[in-house]
Design an enzyme around this catalytic site. Structure first.
Site, mmCIF file in Angstrom:
data_model
loop_
_atom_site.group_PDB
_atom_site.id
_atom_site.type_symbol
_atom_site.label_atom_id
_atom_site.label_comp_id
_atom_site.label_asym_id
_atom_site.label_seq_id
_atom_site.Cartn_x
_atom_site.Cartn_y
_atom_site.Cartn_z
ATOM 1 N N ASP A 1 -7.590 1.610 2.063
ATOM 2 C CA ASP A 1 -7.255 2.493 3.177
ATOM 3 C C ASP A 1 -8.157 3.713 3.367
ATOM 4 O O ASP A 1 -8.183 4.281 4.451
ATOM 5 C CB ASP A 1 -5.783 2.945 3.042
ATOM 6 C CG ASP A 1 -5.232 3.529 4.335
ATOM 7 O OD1 ASP A 1 -5.739 3.152 5.413
ATOM 8 O OD2 ASP A 1 -4.308 4.351 4.288
ATOM 9 N N HIS B 1 0.854 -1.186 0.000
ATOM 10 C CA HIS B 1 0.000 0.000 0.000
ATOM 11 C C HIS B 1 0.889 1.235 0.000
ATOM 12 O O HIS B 1 1.529 1.545 0.990
ATOM 13 C CB HIS B 1 -0.923 -0.001 1.224
ATOM 14 C CG HIS B 1 -1.735 1.247 1.315
ATOM 15 N ND1 HIS B 1 -2.678 1.576 0.371
ATOM 16 C CD2 HIS B 1 -1.730 2.279 2.194
ATOM 17 C CE1 HIS B 1 -3.218 2.741 0.672
ATOM 18 N NE2 HIS B 1 -2.665 3.190 1.769
ATOM 19 N N HIS C 1 -6.008 9.705 -0.554
ATOM 20 C CA HIS C 1 -6.703 9.720 0.737
ATOM 21 C C HIS C 1 -5.879 10.322 1.876
ATOM 22 O O HIS C 1 -6.352 10.322 3.016
ATOM 23 C CB HIS C 1 -7.201 8.315 1.089
ATOM 24 C CG HIS C 1 -6.127 7.273 1.135
ATOM 25 N ND1 HIS C 1 -5.761 6.538 0.046
ATOM 26 C CD2 HIS C 1 -5.328 6.867 2.138
ATOM 27 C CE1 HIS C 1 -4.783 5.710 0.381
ATOM 28 N NE2 HIS C 1 -4.500 5.901 1.639
ATOM 29 N N ASP D 1 1.142 5.028 -0.250
ATOM 30 C CA ASP D 1 0.471 6.329 -0.200
ATOM 31 C C ASP D 1 1.163 7.333 -1.114
ATOM 32 O O ASP D 1 2.371 7.510 -1.027
ATOM 33 C CB ASP D 1 0.489 6.871 1.229
ATOM 34 C CG ASP D 1 -0.460 6.113 2.131
ATOM 35 O OD1 ASP D 1 -1.645 6.018 1.768
ATOM 36 O OD2 ASP D 1 -0.014 5.617 3.187
HETATM 37 ZN ZN LIG Z 1 -3.042 4.976 2.756
#
Ligand SMILES: [Zn+2]
Length: 1121
Positions: free
Chosen positions: A195, A71, A441, A73
């Site tokens: 997420d 994941h 996000h 970001d």
């Molecule tokens: Zn995230």
């Protein structure tokens, strides 16, 4: 290029042949370069992607789909670049380039291994840096389904604070890049929103419309999750639109352990979990114990899901920087677990992907529960309602919305320019990508570190400046022609003398954007005695709008190109704005005028000069504290009481009691060691109690009146002020608020709200928008799918407001439109509130590690913004209803006129009139009022992407909610369109090219046990812990007395029994479900065929849109050559 849909084929004809040839060519070239290894030969013979490439599952066994994933970001604790290159490892050990480097090596070694990748922003940053040889190998992995793209948008967007326009745009761009680079095999089938902090219904609807087969996500309310797991309803069919049929249904699964590996099984360099030690005689050999532990987890999870397949995420934040380490241990885990099958174990572990898991669920052929509401707000524990981020960083949220506005302007102008220069498309792509990153996000949400927020703003600023060179160049090209309003874009080029085309860099006009207009500051208008204001209209309808231009004095006149002097009014810039110490402006006044009839997708210019005729300086009404003050226009009257607060609103002769004031909540602060001591922070909103505190008892007011607008300037205190205004002929009242610096010298964080109280008897019901599109009914202290227990009543009733919040009774309706995402609620009948700004002194311990204490220019951040109040009848009998007015107003404020300023010192008015094209439109026919031209942008060579949207829901207005039919060719008759192809919403596949998976709902008489009291959290519930927000671990509940108090042991035991009963019932009825599913699927296929036969394909240019429908087309234009 041979991309899937860039070919100029007739409607409905795909170009699969082209793709196949490309792949063959690619592979043969690669094999020439180097003889293939045995593994590679094996893979080449199995050159399949998508569902065809899925690993075989074992019938009669519990198949455990292990998902190797990371994941990543797109900015959070570090900036996008810091994450990509792995710098600042003292903040977080994360380098995305190493992840992709190392995963590719592992995938090439072993054809069994799979990996999924989500964030196109990172992938393409990496891809650009690889040599051709490696790129070919990656293509092979994609073509064999071993590297699978999932989600595929530029970033994994937030779902609460994002606008649908920007979501669609960032999917369109990410998916296009995948499609251009890899073709069909890179087309993501599954949404992967693991997420984001809660999930909107509109996002699910858009996934369905983009052709996705399913969606998996990680975060849902802890009570909802508990109940869904117990009742085996964590996987469901989400009926994601109140306006569409099955086309908006999306199979959706809530993941069991968010997106982490099972506790103890994170084999990453970032983790400290034990590797699997299999040396036969080693005292450290842990194979049996580790396999036992894993099986225990598997069995626990399996109890909560319906089929003989489960999905287990093996990864986490920035995992796989050393992929060998993770995969090596997964290999052993799989091997030793599956070896037990020889001794009767019925558990089968396999490398899989979410789409292969989805396929297994689909093939299970059973029926599924349904859901009609959304997964907002998200709560991770009884005191952590993630509703603060709906408002966090209000100025970044506004900047993002302005970015969307200018992106549409830049796309449109770039698509209609007669001559495209080389730099245009790179500038536009850069801007698209900056906006894609903003949707992440941890970007628009405001949940990033301060330095990262600064970097997001910087990126957006650079991208806007890059695209502003497009608009400058294009507008110069357009204005230098002598075309009239009827002129087509093509014919404009014919008017441009060749000599002028050559001088492309010598612009005659500067077409500057004044980025500080929100504090009434603009260099050109403040320093030039003569300047040109060019107003560009991004809507496909003629538009009139009031325009405000900051000026130093009251001696100006405004003329249009027809020698008409325009009616103007001067007003003072509000004193609190003039007093902002960082406002470097010499303008105490604004000129206001009505820009009338600005053509669709076009512009109109005004010539503004100083004169010797000084007008009377605007003066406020004499102060009046003994009686009510009011302002009014043709439709509305707003009255203010003797204390200076709004008191009543009169609309259409009906006077309603409506008041407005600013209040604040005091933020909770604590050590975050247990959740009752949680602080309010960037993510969560947690007021210290339900009490709201007053900001002022008697605001000072000044009233200004004139021929165009009447304004009440309210001064509440040194850090809160507001202008309430009514323009002539407008149906909405504007509230322009200025809040900050929020004082914190009392060491207390504050969350500032504006609250409108009315006498509308709305009970517990109010309405909030979903990403700016469909409205969702909210019921105070209630959730549709479980009986909620709220220990945080205020925060737990907050919802994301992307554009609108409303309430009504049988007579009246009140709506507030916002200019950015904010949190909002209705805490009492007739009351609406929106949180406008927050300043906090503590972190809420969800990872960001900083208090949300924004400062600028050495003090607390000041934010300015607008609310639009619309009040009217709630009747839907006669058009135009209040709801229709809200929809039209919403669109007007989303995409208002864009102001371009040009100095005109050396251009006289006659010169300007004679030599410039001062009015222009890019389309020939305007669209019907309920239809919005959502996208108009350059696509591949000689292609334009257009997207139409019906902006009303089906029951909002008796007239405007009707379906609308129009001819695309007559709208764009200035374009020489030779072909039109309809695509899915994100334009990466032709519509109808693929059938989405169909899942069959449970029969309506199946009832799930519904309960909401538990003795305690089940052992398998893994929750975030304050000190380790993202990795594993139980959050101990023993101190949570409030929950215990609600419980009744006996009741809980009974519920447990019911759950067991339900589970047995499900198993027994599985065969029945399967038969029903099969029957319904057959029936549906039959219906589709019949409809297809009836459809009228005679004229592909005549299209129809039903309420809320979005339709996307690629238009092929006749090439110039
Ligand atoms: Zn995230």
């Amino acid at each position: 290029m041979c991309s899937t849909i860039s070919q100029r084929n007739p409607v409905g004809v795909t170009n699969k042949i082209c793709i196949t040839l490309l792949l063959l060519f690619a592979n043969s070239e690669w094999t020439h370069a180097r003889p293939p290894s045995e593994a590679q030969q094996k893979s080449t013979t199995a050159n399949r992607c998508g569902y065809e490439s899925c690993p075989k599952i074992k019938a009669g066994m519990l198949n455990v789909h292990l998902i190797a994933h990371t994941h990543d970001d797109v900015g959070w604790l570090k900036t996008v670049d810091q994450y990509f290159y792995g710098s600042k490892s003292e903040i977080q050990k994360a380098g995305v380039q190493y992840i992709l480097d190392s995963v590719i090596v592992e995938l090439l070694k072993d054809p069994e291994k799979r990996f999924i990748y989500v964030e196109s922003a990172f992938f393409f940053k990496w891809w650009r840096e690889q040599n051709a040889e490696l790129q070919e190998k990656v293509k092979m992995l994609v073509n064999q389904g071993r590297l699978e793209f999932i989600g595929g948008a530029w970033s994994m967007n937030d779902e609460a604070t994002t606008h649908y326009q920007s979501i669609v745009d960032q999917f369109t761009w990410g998916l296009r890049r995948l499609n251009d680079t890899f073709g069909e095999c890179a087309r993501p089938r599954v949404g992967w929103q693991i997420d984001p902090f809660g999930h909107s219904r509109e996002m699910a609807s858009m996934f369905a419309q983009m052709g996705f087969d399913g969606l998996f996500f990680g975060r849902l309310d802890y009570q909802d999750k508990e109940e869904r797991l117990m009742t085996q309803t964590a996987e469901m069919i989400w009926r994601a639109s109140a306006n569409f049929d099955e086309s908006s249904h999306l199979f959706t699964g809530a993941l069991y352990n968010q997106y982490q590996a099972p506790p103890g099984f994170c084999f990453d360099i970032l983790c400290t979990d034990e590797p699997i030690i299999d040396a036969k005689h080693s005292p450290d050999n842990n194979v049996n114990r580790r396999v036992d532990d894993f099986l225990k987890f598997v069995n626990q999870q399996a109890q909560n899901y319906r089929t003989n397949n489960i999905i287990i995420t093996m990864g986490g934040d920035f995992t796989y920087q050393n992929a060998n380490m993770y995969y090596k241990n997964l290999d052993k885990l799989i091997r030793y677990t599956n070896e037990r099958q020889a001794n009767g174990s019925n558990i089968n572990l396999l490398y899989s992907t979410p789409s292969c898991y989805l396929k297994a669920l689909h093939d299970a052929d059973i029926t599924w529960p349904t859901k009609d509401d959304d997964f907002l707000p998200y709560a991770s524990d009884p005191h952590s309602y993630w509703t603060g981020y709906f408002t966090s960083r209000p100025t970044l949220k506004r900047y993002e919305r302005i970015g969307n506005h200018f992106l549409q302007v830049c796309k449109q102008l770039t698509a209609m320019v007669p001559k495209v220069y080389d730099e245009f498309n790179p500038h536009l792509s850069f801007f698209r990508e900056a906006m894609g990153i903003m949707q992440h996000h941890d970007a628009v949400t405001g949940t990033e570190k301060q330095a990262v927020a600064g970097d997001y703003a910087r990126r957006l600023e650079v991208a806007m400046r890059a695209c502003a060179t497009n608009t400058r160049s294009i507008l110069n090209e357009l204005t230098l022609g002598q075309a009239s309003v009827e002129t087509t874009t093509r014919s404009v080029s014919e008017y441009i003398p060749k000599s002028q085309c050559k001088k492309k860099k010598e612009y005659r006009l500067q077409f500057d954007t004044c980025t500080l207009l929100n504090i009434s500051s603009c260099l050109v208008s403040e320093t030039s005695d003569k300047f040109i204001l060019t107003l560009y209209n991004p809507l496909a309808r003629t538009k009139s709008e009031y325009v405000r231009v900051p000026v130093p004095d009251v001696n100006y006149e405004v003329k249009d190109f027809e020698d008409t002097t325009i009616e103007i009014q001067f007003l003072p810039v509000p004193a609190p704005v003039q007093d902002l110490h960082f406002r470097k402006s010499s303008s105490p006044y604004e000129i206001i005028f009505a820009a009338r009839d600005i053509p669709p997708l076009g512009y109109k210019s005004y010539y503004i000069t100083t004169t010797n005729d000084y007008r009377k300086r605007p003066v406020a009404d004499p102060e009046n504290t003994s009686s009510f003050t009011s302002i009014s226009n043709e439709y509305l009257r707003l009255s203010f009481d003797t204390n200076g607060f709004l008191n009543t609103v009169t609309d259409d002769g009906m006077t309603r009691s409506i008041s407005q004031e600013f209040l604040y909540y005091e933020a909770a602060s604590g050590d975050n060691r247990e959740f009752r001591n949680r602080s309010s922070g960037a993510y969560i909103f947690r007021p210290i109690n339900e009490q709201v505190r007053s900001i002022a008892h008697r605001p000072k007011i000044k009233v200004y009146r004139g021929n165009l607008v009447e304004e009440v300037h309210q001064y509440f205190n040194s850090w809160v002020s507001q202008v309430v205004r009514l323009y002539r002929q407008e149906k909405s009242a504007e509230f322009e608020w200025l809040v900050g610096p929020i004082p914190v010298d009392d060491d207390k964080g504050k969350e500032i709200i504006t609250r409108f109280n009315s006498d509308i008897n709305s009970g517990d019901i109010f309405y909030t928008d979903s990403n700016g599109r469909e409205m969702i009914t909210r019921n105070r202290d209630h959730r549709d799918t479980w009986k909620v227990k709220l220990l945080e009543r205020t925060a737990g009733n907050y919802y994301p407001i992307t554009t609108k919040i409303a309430l009504e009774d049988e007579n009246a309706r009140m709506a507030i439109l916002t200019d950015r995402a904010q949190g909002g609620t209705s805490l009492g009948a007739g009351s609406l509130e929106l949180m406008v700004h927050r300043r906090l002194l503590h972190d809420d311990a969800f990872g960001v590690g900083e208090a949300l204490n924004e400062t600028a220019y050495g003090e607390g951040l000041v934010a300015r913004g607008k609310h639009y109040l619309i009040v009217g009848s709630s009747s839907k009998q006669t058009s135009r209803t209040t709801q229709a007015i809200e929809r039209f107003t919403q669109l007007h404020f989303l995409l208002p006129l864009w102001s371009f300023f040009s100095d005109a010192e050396n251009i006289s008015y006659p010169d300007w009139r004679e030599n410039f094209t001062n009015i222009f439109t890019g389309i020939q026919l305007e669209l019907p009022k309920s239809i919005h031209l959502m996208s108009f942008e350059p696509w591949h060579d000689n292609e334009v992407l257009v997207r139409f949207e019906h902006i009303l829901e089906k029951d909002e207005d008796p007239e405007f909610s009707k379906s609308v039919q129009f001819n695309v060719q007559s709208i764009f008759s200035n374009l020489k369109i030779i072909d039109i192809r309809e695509t899915t919403l994100a334009a990466n596949a032709l519509l109808g090219e693929h059938q989405r998976f169909q899942f069959v709902p449970d029969s309506p008489d199946v009832a799930y046990n519904s309960y909401s009291v538990y003795k305690k959290f089940a052992a398998h519930q893994f929750m975030l812990r304050a000190d380790r927000p993202l990795l594993d671990c139980e959050y101990h509940m023993e101190s949570e007395i409030a929950i215990d108090e609600m419980e009744d042991n006996e009741e809980a035991d009974q519920l447990a029994l019911q759950t067991n009963r339900l589970k047995r019932a499900v198993n027994e009825s599985q065969e029945l479900n399967r038969q029903r599913a099969e029957y319904l699927r057959k029936l549906k296929v039959g219906q589709v065929t019949v409809n297809d036969d009836d459809a009228n394909y005679d004229d592909p240019f005549i299209i129809e849109l039903s309420p809320m429908q979005m339709r996307t087309f690629i238009l092929t234009l006749e090439s110039d050559s």
